[in-house]
Design a protein around this motif. Structure first.
Motif, PDB file in Angstrom:
ATOM      1  N   PRO A  93       0.824  -1.218   0.000  1.00  0.00           N
ATOM      2  CA  PRO A  93       0.000   0.000   0.000  1.00  0.00           C
ATOM      3  C   PRO A  93       0.856   1.266   0.000  1.00  0.00           C
ATOM      4  CG  PRO A  93      -0.809  -1.564   1.624  1.00  0.00           C
ATOM      5  CD  PRO A  93       0.497  -2.103   1.122  1.00  0.00           C
ATOM      6  N   ARG A 121      -4.622  -6.206  -4.852  1.00  0.00           N
ATOM      7  CA  ARG A 121      -5.220  -4.894  -5.107  1.00  0.00           C
ATOM      8  C   ARG A 121      -6.363  -5.035  -6.098  1.00  0.00           C
ATOM      9  NH1 ARG A 121      -2.895  -0.830  -2.701  1.00  0.00           N
ATOM     10  NH2 ARG A 121      -0.767  -1.057  -2.047  1.00  0.00           N
ATOM     11  N   SER A 170      -8.980  -0.197  -8.440  1.00  0.00           N
ATOM     12  CA  SER A 170      -8.742   1.164  -7.941  1.00  0.00           C
ATOM     13  C   SER A 170      -7.501   1.241  -7.055  1.00  0.00           C
ATOM     14  CB  SER A 170      -9.951   1.650  -7.141  1.00  0.00           C
ATOM     15  OG  SER A 170     -11.092   1.657  -7.951  1.00  0.00           O
ATOM     16  N   ARG A 187      -6.948  -0.240  -4.324  1.00  0.00           N
ATOM     17  CA  ARG A 187      -7.202  -0.396  -2.896  1.00  0.00           C
ATOM     18  C   ARG A 187      -6.727  -1.787  -2.489  1.00  0.00           C
ATOM     19  NH1 ARG A 187     -12.964   1.722  -4.064  1.00  0.00           N
ATOM     20  NH2 ARG A 187     -12.916  -0.331  -4.964  1.00  0.00           N
TER      21      ARG A 187
END
Length: 142
Positions: free
Chosen positions: A32, A112, A115, A117
């Motif tokens: 992330p 992921r 998008s 995320r």
């Protein structure tokens, strides 16, 4: 990343120069952005190494602006990197998915979505049970 840092710090005099080369083995695109910006980029072994910062910016385009705004060494010593040129490399990432077999099962952990995320799901696919044999496991945060 933590294992890499511990290994380098155990003998920094002889291993410090290997940091950039070994950093290339880390699948940065799956980490992330918040972790990269809060833990990896500020780490002294990374922050003091323009080649490491340049590598991270080329592999993780969404961090390029952050890196360029915080590192004058990278901004001055890198002629081919700007946020726009780094973003163009997004589709050309050098990392490839890993392949492995675990007793006839494929276990997918995290990842992921479209998008970018991060996902905390764990799923298992067992080909011996048929084409639609995905099983949802317990999320990683539990």
């Amino acid at each position: 990343f933590k294992a890499l840092v511990q290994w380098v710090e155990a003998d920094e005099d002889s291993r410090g120069d290997c940091m950039q080369q070994i950093l290339q083995t880390i699948r940065l695109t799956l980490i992330p952005t918040s972790i990269i910006e809060s833990q990896i980029l500020p780490h002294r072994l990374i922050a003091s190494s323009p080649p490491c910062l340049t590598h991270i910016a080329s592999m993780v385009p969404r961090c390029a602006t952050h890196i360029l705004s915080h590192s004058t060494d990278v901004a001055h010593n890198t002629t081919s990197m700007s946020p726009s040129t780094v973003d163009d490399r997004d589709s050309q990432l050098r990392e490839r998915p890993r392949r492995m077999s675990t007793a006839g099962r494929l276990i997918v952990v995290g990842g992921r979505d479209d998008s970018w995320r991060s996902s905390k799901h764990v799923e298992t696919f067992e080909p011996s049970r048929g084409a639609h044999s995905w099983t949802l496991g317990v999320p990683m945060d539990q």
